[in-house]
Design an enzyme around this catalytic site. Structure first.
Site, PDB file in Angstrom:
ATOM      1  CG  HIS A   1      -1.780   1.112   1.431  1.00  0.00           C
ATOM      2  ND1 HIS A   1      -1.372   2.281   2.041  1.00  0.00           N
ATOM      3  CD2 HIS A   1      -3.068   1.303   1.067  1.00  0.00           C
ATOM      4  CE1 HIS A   1      -2.380   3.140   2.029  1.00  0.00           C
ATOM      5  NE2 HIS A   1      -3.414   2.573   1.448  1.00  0.00           N
TER       6      HIS A   1
ATOM      7  CG  ASN B   1      -0.315   5.355   4.000  1.00  0.00           C
ATOM      8  OD1 ASN B   1      -0.186   6.158   3.082  1.00  0.00           O
ATOM      9  ND2 ASN B   1      -1.275   5.452   4.897  1.00  0.00           N
ATOM     10  CE  LYS B   2       0.611  -0.454   5.638  1.00  0.00           C
ATOM     11  NZ  LYS B   2      -0.343  -1.499   5.359  1.00  0.00           N
ATOM     12  CG  ASN B   3       8.794   0.697   5.487  1.00  0.00           C
ATOM     13  OD1 ASN B   3       7.783   1.206   5.961  1.00  0.00           O
ATOM     14  ND2 ASN B   3       9.880   0.487   6.198  1.00  0.00           N
TER      15      ASN B   3
END
Ligand SMILES: *Cc1c(COP(=O)(O)O)cnc(C)c1O
Length: 372
Positions: free
Chosen positions: A181, A183-185
């Protein structure tokens, strides 16, 4: 006024945008060679002895991992009470029962001292969450799983690039699920992946994500079971290929920014800081606990004050038992008090690779100003 600083923002460079444009021009948009290449790159990143399959989200991956592990009606799955709701939702969607175990205040990971007491004759699996990218104690967790004969479905949504004792999360273990997603790293816009050592499970994931389809030796299509439709596109996979190449750089920058936060907030008594972890921590998020009740302030009011000062503050997450569906099922937030407290008090500070050291200083300056 300085530009608004969101709590997170993906880093997509011009090279990736150009590579995606090439995929569009190729005419091959749905799952094809880029998906294969992305899976190969992920498998290589995870050390080369794992089977990796990608899908449209970690949520889809967690659900298929549980289903392939044989979890269904009448079974129980151990889930930490502090996570994103998806960790428990996937269990409920399979008509199994999530059994919430409390977390440790320092690491915000599942409290392994409390797992044994939650196990019954119906328990089939445990789902550790590497919260904010700080790995759960894997030796102890897999020890418990072996002792009780449980499958392990790791919710590694926060943990791509995290290391446990120098080994990447996902380079070992039963069924390990990552999220991409935005927002992930690292991101594929929406997307996820499962890493496993089990070649047969990987073949089932491949069928599960695409209608249950399997081709026979002659190349004819057959349907083995009513599968889902959660295959990744080649466009998304190309984004993932570029992101994976940059992942270690992103995570090094995240660690450096987290270290800045610790320096800036050293001695600050207005909030509880997270555990520092070690070099294996990938710092998906940097979170403080603030006792809003004692301050007579609500968290949304705090978020508004910070937003007015140009700083985005996130909330990750309310404890799962506090959410309506779970309350209605009879779960009580008080049964997992540490998760309940974290759920009430947690705030996520801005942390993403493109941030500057000055951004960290600015966040900490405003925080001190608002909280003292
Ligand atoms: C983001 C997240 C998920 C879900 O990931 P998606 O790819 O959005 O489905 C699951 N668990 C945790 C802990 C997450 O943070």
């Amino acid at each position: 006024m300085k530009p608004f600083l969101p709590f997170t923002r993906p880093s997509i460079d011009e090279e990736s945008i150009a590579a995606v444009a090439e995929v569009f021009r190729s005419g091959q948009l749905a799952s094809g060679p880029k998906v294969k290449a992305f899976e190969g790159a992920l498998a290589a990143y995870l050390g080369g002895n794992r089977h990796v399959r990608v899908m449209t989200s970690a949520t889809a991956g967690l659900e298929m991992a549980l289903e392939v592990a044989g979890i269904g009606a009448g079974h129980e799955v151990i889930v930490p009470a502090m996570s994103f709701a998806a960790s428990a939702n996937v269990v409920a969607r399979l008509r199994a029962k999530p059994v919430f175990v409390d977390i440790e205040l320092s690491t915000r990971n599942i409290d392994l001292d409390k797992v044994s007491a939650a196990i019954t004759s119906k328990t089939r699996a445990i789902m550790p969450v590497h919260f904010c990218g700080l790995p759960v104690d894997m030796e102890r967790l897999y020890g418990l799983a072996a002792q009780y004969g449980l499958r392990v479905v790791e919710d590694a949504a926060h943990a791509i690039g995290s290391h446990y004792r120098d080994k990447p999360i996902g380079s070992f273990g039963d069924l390990v699920v990552f999220s991409f997603h935005p927002n992930k790293n690292m991101t594929t816009i929406e997307g996820g992946a499962i890493s496993t050592g089990d070649a047969m499970a990987a073949e089932l994931f491949e069928q599960y994500r695409f209608h249950g389809i399997k081709r026979n030796a002659a190349g004819e299509v057959d349907v083995m079971f009513p599968g889902a439709k959660s295959n990744l596109t080649d466009v998304a996979a190309q984004v993932g290929i570029d992101q994976l190449r940059r992942l270690d750089g992103f995570n090094a920058r995240r660690r450096a920014l987290a270290a800045r936060y610790f320096d800036e907030l050293d001695g600050f008594s207005g909030a509880v800081l997270p555990a520092r972890g070690d070099a294996g921590h990938s710092w998906h998020m940097f979170q403080l606990l603030i006792d809003f009740r004692a301050r007579g302030m609500t968290r949304p009011a705090f978020q508004k004050i910070m937003a007015d000062r140009g700083i985005g503050i996130g909330v990750h997450y309310p404890s799962i038992p506090s959410l309506k569906y779970y309350r209605d099922q009879g779960y009580r937030e008080e049964d997992t008090p540490v998760a309940a407290r974290v759920g009430r008090e947690t705030v996520t500070l801005p942390l993403f690779p493109a941030m500057s050291d000055d951004d960290v200083a600015r966040v900490c300056h405003e925080l001190r100003d608002v909280l003292t």
